[in-house]
Design a protein around this motif. Structure first.
Motif, PDB file in Angstrom:
ATOM      1  N   UNK A 155      37.309 -86.985-109.780  1.00 28.29           N
ATOM      2  CA  UNK A 155      36.023 -86.838-109.383  1.00 28.29           C
ATOM      3  C   UNK A 155      35.850 -86.946-107.730  1.00 28.29           C
ATOM      4  N   UNK A 156      35.200 -85.890-107.224  1.00 29.21           N
ATOM      5  CA  UNK A 156      34.984 -85.848-106.065  1.00 29.21           C
ATOM      6  C   UNK A 156      36.046 -84.815-105.219  1.00 29.21           C
ATOM      7  N   UNK A 157      37.356 -84.563-105.998  1.00 29.53           N
ATOM      8  CA  UNK A 157      38.495 -83.897-105.422  1.00 29.53           C
ATOM      9  C   UNK A 157      38.742 -82.681-105.883  1.00 29.53           C
ATOM     10  N   UNK A 158      38.225 -82.548-107.230  1.00 37.86           N
ATOM     11  CA  UNK A 158      38.345 -81.150-107.838  1.00 37.86           C
ATOM     12  C   UNK A 158      39.657 -81.424-108.680  1.00 37.86           C
ATOM     13  N   UNK A 159      40.487 -80.347-108.906  1.00 36.25           N
ATOM     14  CA  UNK A 159      41.768 -80.567-109.920  1.00 36.25           C
ATOM     15  C   UNK A 159      43.085 -80.928-109.222  1.00 36.25           C
ATOM     16  N   UNK A 160      44.114 -81.089-109.975  1.00 38.15           N
ATOM     17  CA  UNK A 160      45.492 -81.369-109.518  1.00 38.15           C
ATOM     18  C   UNK A 160      45.857 -80.328-108.827  1.00 38.15           C
ATOM     19  N   UNK A 161      45.575 -79.272-109.118  1.00 38.34           N
ATOM     20  CA  UNK A 161      46.121 -77.800-108.307  1.00 38.34           C
ATOM     21  C   UNK A 161      45.257 -78.184-106.832  1.00 38.34           C
ATOM     22  N   UNK A 162      44.017 -78.361-106.907  1.00 35.04           N
ATOM     23  CA  UNK A 162      43.490 -78.435-105.529  1.00 35.04           C
ATOM     24  C   UNK A 162      44.043 -79.596-104.532  1.00 35.04           C
ATOM     25  N   UNK A 163      44.491 -80.683-105.179  1.00 31.64           N
ATOM     26  CA  UNK A 163      45.229 -81.705-104.597  1.00 31.64           C
ATOM     27  C   UNK A 163      46.596 -81.564-104.101  1.00 31.64           C
ATOM     28  N   UNK A 164      47.160 -80.942-104.701  1.00 29.80           N
ATOM     29  CA  UNK A 164      48.741 -80.735-104.648  1.00 29.80           C
ATOM     30  C   UNK A 164      48.915 -79.336-104.101  1.00 29.80           C
TER      31      UNK A 164
END
Length: 273
Positions: A244-253
């Motif tokens: 929530x608030x950050x998008x997906x796993x690919x977005x964060x990593x």
């Protein structure tokens, strides 16, 4: 913003637990992230009418992560080679349903996601040495995983705030319109300072750690731009909504996919030699 802060805090707490615990827990955590990133990757490219090899990718990435867990480069290479062959065979057997571009996207995605996470697992499993700090005593793998994550987070955070405060010259407007040269320079300086500070705490050579910080900032930015380019190509804004608030796993990593192998090879060739 509150949702973003809460989910970010929970994520950092979970990451800290898994990093400190290490062992099978860390490998499982990395595997879950890799599988989720692969699902997001294939879903993104499916939006353009493609048919990436979902099952083949799961097998290939799973095999590479298992090789990383064992510390066996031959297993990683076997899993990579087998997944490439299987993807090519699938294009022949299912001719018409799986195109040559589908195979190329699949193979590229398997390498892009599987290899970095395998390197991340191998980095954490470098358990030699002992580094005493005011906070905790770390083995080498734990210390360098923290260096990698804190350096990557510092790059993102300093770039964001410097860009908001001073940004006026676009870094790559055709790929990511919000990124600026000022933000990149802020991220670079902030990461060098953060990683050098960690080097001081860990009693590592400060000049080398400063150079590592600069490399993390540069490759982390490229990792972010690579994902932005792929998202622009596939017509999506976020890779997912699982965080929530950050998008997906690919977005964060997306940056970690570039910085994890960097820190692994730095550790192998500059710390262990």
């Amino acid at each position: 913003m509150i949702t973003r802060i809460i989910s970010g805090t929970i994520g950092i707490a979970l990451a800290a637990y898994v990093i400190q615990r290490g062992g099978t827990a860390f490998a499982i955590g990395a595997a879950v992230l890799a599988v989720l990133a692969w699902f997001e990757f294939t879903r993104a490219f499916s939006r353009r009418g493609g048919n990436p090899a979902l099952f083949t990718g799961l097998l290939g990435i799973g095999g590479m992560l298992y090789g990383g867990y064992l510390g066996r480069l031959d297993v990683i290479l076997f899993a990579l080679m087998a997944s490439v062959v299987l993807a090519l065979l699938t294009s022949v057997i299912l001719r018409g349903d799986v195109s040559v571009p589908d195979v190329c996207v699949s193979v590229a995605g398997i390498c892009y996601i599987g290899l970095p996470f395998a390197h991340l697992i191998m980095l954490r499993y470098l358990s030699v040495g002992s580094y005493v700090t005011p906070v905790e005593t770390f083995d080498l793998g734990t210390a360098m995983v923290w260096v990698m994550f804190i350096g990557t987070w510092a790059s993102d955070s300093f770039a964001y705030f410097a860009g908001r405060a001073f940004g006026s010259h676009k870094l790559a407007p055709a790929i990511s319109p919000n990124k600026t040269m000022e933000g990149f320079l802020g991220g670079l300086l902030g990461t060098v300072a953060a990683v050098t500070g960690l080097g001081y705490l860990l009693q590592m050579p400060l000049t080398q750690m400063a150079a590592l910080g600069a490399a993390i900032a540069i490759l982390g930015t490229f990792g972010d731009l690579v994902e932005s380019l792929m998202k622009r190509h596939t017509g999506i804004k976020d890779s997912g909504a699982i965080i929530p608030g950050h998008g997906g796993v690919w977005d964060r990593f997306d940056s970690v996919l570039f910085t994890a192998p960097l820190v692994y090879y730095y550790t192998m060739y500059f710390v262990l030699r």
